[in-house]
Design a protein around this motif. Structure first.
Motif, short mmCIF file in Angstrom:
data_model
loop_
_atom_site.label_atom_id
_atom_site.label_comp_id
_atom_site.label_asym_id
_atom_site.label_seq_id
_atom_site.Cartn_x
_atom_site.Cartn_y
_atom_site.Cartn_z
N GLY A 220 5.55 -14.88 -1.35
CA GLY A 220 5.33 -13.11 -1.05
C GLY A 220 4.19 -12.76 -1.56
N PHE A 221 3.81 -13.14 -2.59
CA PHE A 221 2.72 -12.75 -3.68
C PHE A 221 1.41 -13.05 -2.89
N TYR A 222 1.28 -14.31 -2.23
CA TYR A 222 0.11 -14.74 -1.49
C TYR A 222 -0.23 -13.92 -0.23
N VAL A 223 0.96 -13.64 0.42
CA VAL A 223 0.90 -12.75 1.51
C VAL A 223 0.53 -11.48 1.33
N ALA A 224 1.26 -10.97 0.44
CA ALA A 224 0.71 -9.58 0.12
C ALA A 224 -0.94 -9.60 -0.58
N ALA A 225 -1.05 -10.36 -1.42
CA ALA A 225 -2.50 -10.59 -1.86
C ALA A 225 -3.63 -10.63 -0.66
N GLY A 226 -3.30 -11.57 0.10
CA GLY A 226 -4.08 -12.04 1.18
C GLY A 226 -4.35 -10.67 2.10
N GLN B 208 1.31 -0.83 3.39
CA GLN B 208 2.41 -1.94 3.45
C GLN B 208 2.15 -3.06 2.24
N ALA B 209 1.04 -3.52 2.06
CA ALA B 209 0.81 -4.66 1.11
C ALA B 209 1.13 -3.96 -0.31
N ARG B 210 0.71 -2.82 -0.70
CA ARG B 210 1.13 -2.37 -2.13
C ARG B 210 2.31 -2.23 -2.26
N GLU B 211 3.21 -1.72 -1.27
CA GLU B 211 4.49 -1.49 -1.54
C GLU B 211 5.09 -2.77 -1.43
N ARG B 212 4.85 -3.88 -0.88
CA ARG B 212 5.20 -5.27 -0.95
C ARG B 212 4.96 -5.79 -2.35
N VAL B 213 3.72 -5.39 -3.05
CA VAL B 213 3.60 -5.72 -4.35
C VAL B 213 4.89 -5.25 -5.24
#
Length: 609
Positions: free
Chosen positions: A123-129, A149-154
């Motif tokens: 999940g980290f790689y997906v959010a970072a990408g 969406q990405a920041r909330e995922r982090v």
């Protein structure tokens, strides 16, 4: 490598190589060279490769090309290529259009929750990408939703993947290191807010420092490789404790404590001390135990296992990773037993028998179809210089397992296991230990001995009745036993010893590992059936030892040690020697007799009858 490329066959036989191939790892050095020099030839080649990949993968489809982590890793590389291509006069409109279409396809995939695994480091790689790609393409419309969406995922990943104490929940210090580095890069590049995430990253890095052995390698729990983390420069590490650990004591500041329990994560780590600096960095004692089960992710059947480093050498070791080869299916025998990969060497390093714990009936601990217990840590502390930890877990629903570790750094390690099947079914319990491949183990009756490279001698002695099994090294038939994987795809022989009790529903197995010229002599040790009152006795190097403790899961747990020097009582022959030494004349200029008397007197203080 020049396009066109057969992307599906070039690396398909090996899952790991295939993953790195589709992640475009090979582009990293080329893109770095372009960023450093600005030479068009680097960007031109990268554009050709990316466009070739895009033509072969016009839509999201099953396979490694659209594996979640591969998409995330490609995201920031693709973002760099698209941004720089848009500014370059050497990239044609057709190629730029194809690159933009490829970027849109990646944004669609990255925003799809089916590719986001919040329970995994993937999940980290997906959010970072996702964050990196939206930042590179920030001039395009409609990207605000992706950034939010990405920041909330982090935020979600930090909550779910790390304990409040900063420990990664994937049972592997190696993945803790990777997740921490990814998190640090998100902060360094400004993709996430410093004020919001810095305190958590500090805890993550400080916790990681405890998993660095005195030889600069990570404790090999779970899927952790035997690699050194020592570096002269660590520009991406802010925490002083981790800086100290990975620079060999040349920078940063060591923690103040010499032991640390992580009760929510399921780890206990003890040292005799932290070094003063690089001069004595490797000259420390180190013990780490894992009692963690948070999910099946990178989880080996290694409950309550430990690694031990002392007197400048690794002593007890973990089996390692080997590699991710030959995926199983959920309905296969291995799949039902919790093994995600079928390669025999991979199955071995995951198995219970490959770890420093107790094997029950020749089978591995169940990891599928059971509820993860989280942490098995129940007690931890220090008593009169002895560092101890008590753990308790259940196996196969009805078998209770309590383990107490006691370490006197530089001198001895005690391992006591109590097991009881509440259904009163008889079992074969085998307490196994795996020694570093640098050590040569030999049986001595019901004991074992190993010579360390620096001439120290380690003795392995049972303190309670148990059957000593023959030591094994590099066995292939009927089953693998006595191996360690320090590098991917490689098994190396190492000695393993074991004590066994068969045909009983409950048992207590207690083993002492001590350094010295002579082996410890067991005394009269006692333990009750419930494991609530344990009293272990032995004599070694002129001292009598008594260690008493309770069961770690009980409220009335206690831990107490007594040691007593043994008065010197000479043998008849020694009496004659002493009588002669006392009457030797001391000649002028000759201190030999006087020296003999001093040695004899010292012997009375430290020798054991």
């Amino acid at each position: 490598m020049n396009p066109p490329v057969d992307w599906e066959k070039a690396a398909s036989p090996n899952r790991a190589w295939n993953f790195h191939f589709h992640s475009w790892d090979f582009l990293s050095c080329v893109l770095a060279a372009h960023d450093r020099t600005g030479e068009p030839r680097y960007l031109s080649w990268a554009v050709q490769v990316v466009c070739d990949w895009a033509r072969c993968h016009p839509q999201v489809a099953p396979g490694m090309a659209w594996y979640d982590t591969a998409i995330g890793l490609r995201g920031y590389r693709l973002g760099y290529v698209v941004e720089r291509a848009a500014r370059s006069e050497h990239v044609g409109d057709a190629d730029l259009t194809l690159l933009l279409r490829c970027a849109e396809l990646h944004l669609e995939a990255l925003s799809d929750d089916r590719f986001f695994a919040p329970h995994s480091n993937h999940g980290f790689y997906v959010a970072a990408g996702q964050l990196a790609l939206t930042r590179r393409l920030r001039g395009l419309p409609g990207l605000g939703m992706h950034r939010r969406q990405a920041r909330e995922r982090v935020r979600q990943l930090v909550r779910t993947q790390f304990t409040p104490g900063g420990i990664h929940r994937e049972h592997s210090p190696g993945y803790h290191l990777v997740a921490a580095a990814t998190f640090q890069k998100l902060l360094d590049t400004g993709l996430v807010g410093e004020e919001e995430f810095r305190p958590m990253l500090d805890r993550i890095q400080e916790a990681l420092a405890w998993f660095v052995l005195p030889n600069g390698r990570l404790a090999m729990f779970g899927d952790t490789s035997h690699v050194s983390v020592l570096r002269e420069e660590q520009p991406h590490i802010a925490d002083p404790a981790l800086t100290f650990a990975v620079t060999g004591g040349t920078r940063g500041k060591a923690p103040n404590d010499r032991w640390r329990s992580f009760p929510e994560a399921g780890y206990f780590i003890a040292r005799d001390r932290w070094p003063k600096g690089p001069e004595d960095y490797a000259d420390c004692s180190y013990l780490a135990q894992t009692a963690a089960f948070h999910s099946r992710t990178h989880k080996h059947a290694d409950d309550l296992s430990m690694v031990w480093y002392d007197r400048g050498h690794e002593i007890l070791v973990d089996a390692g990773k080997f590699g991710y080869l030959d995926q199983t299916t959920p309905d296969s025998d291995l799949g039902r037993a919790g093994f995600p990969y079928a390669h025999p060497s991979r199955v071995y390093v995951e198995s219970t028998r490959a770890h420093n714990t107790v094997e029950i009936d020749g089978a591995s601990y169940q990891r599928r179809g059971v509820t993860p217990y989280g942490s098995g840590i129940r007690r931890a502390g220090e008593h009169r210089g002895i560092l101890y930890c008590g753990t308790h877990v259940r196996h196969n629903r009805t078998i209770r397992h309590a383990r107490t570790l006691a370490l006197l750094p530089g001198e001895w390690l005690l391992v006591h296991d109590w097991l009881w099947d509440t259904a009163e079914r008889p079992h074969t319990y085998t307490q196994r230990f795996h020694f570093a491949p640098e050590l040569d183990l030999s049986p001595v009756g019901d004991r074992f001995a190993a010579d360390l490279p620096d001439t120290s001698r380690l003795h392995v002695v049972p303190l309670l009745p148990a059957t000593a099994l023959p030591p094994v090294k590099g066995q292939r038939e009927p089953d693998l036993l006595g191996w360690i994987s320090r590098r991917d795809g490689e098994l190396r022989p190492c000695w393993t010893s074991a004590y066994q009790i068969a045909g009983e529903p409950s048992c207590s197995i207690s083993t002492l590992m001590a350094f010295g010229r002579k082996a410890p002599e067991p005394g009269l040790s006692t333990v009750d059936k419930q494991g609530e009152r344990v009293c272990l006795r032995w004599a070694h190097e002129g001292e009598d030892w008594t260690l008493s403790f309770g069961r770690p899961d009980r409220k009335d747990f206690y831990f107490h040690m007594e040691r007593e020097a043994v008065p010197y009582e000479p043998t008849p022959l020694q009496r004659v020697v002493d009588w002669m030494r006392e009457r030797l004349p001391v000649l002028p200029g000759d201190g030999l007799a006087e020296e003999s008397r001093r040695e004899s007197t010292a012997g009375r203080l430290y020798s054991r009858r």
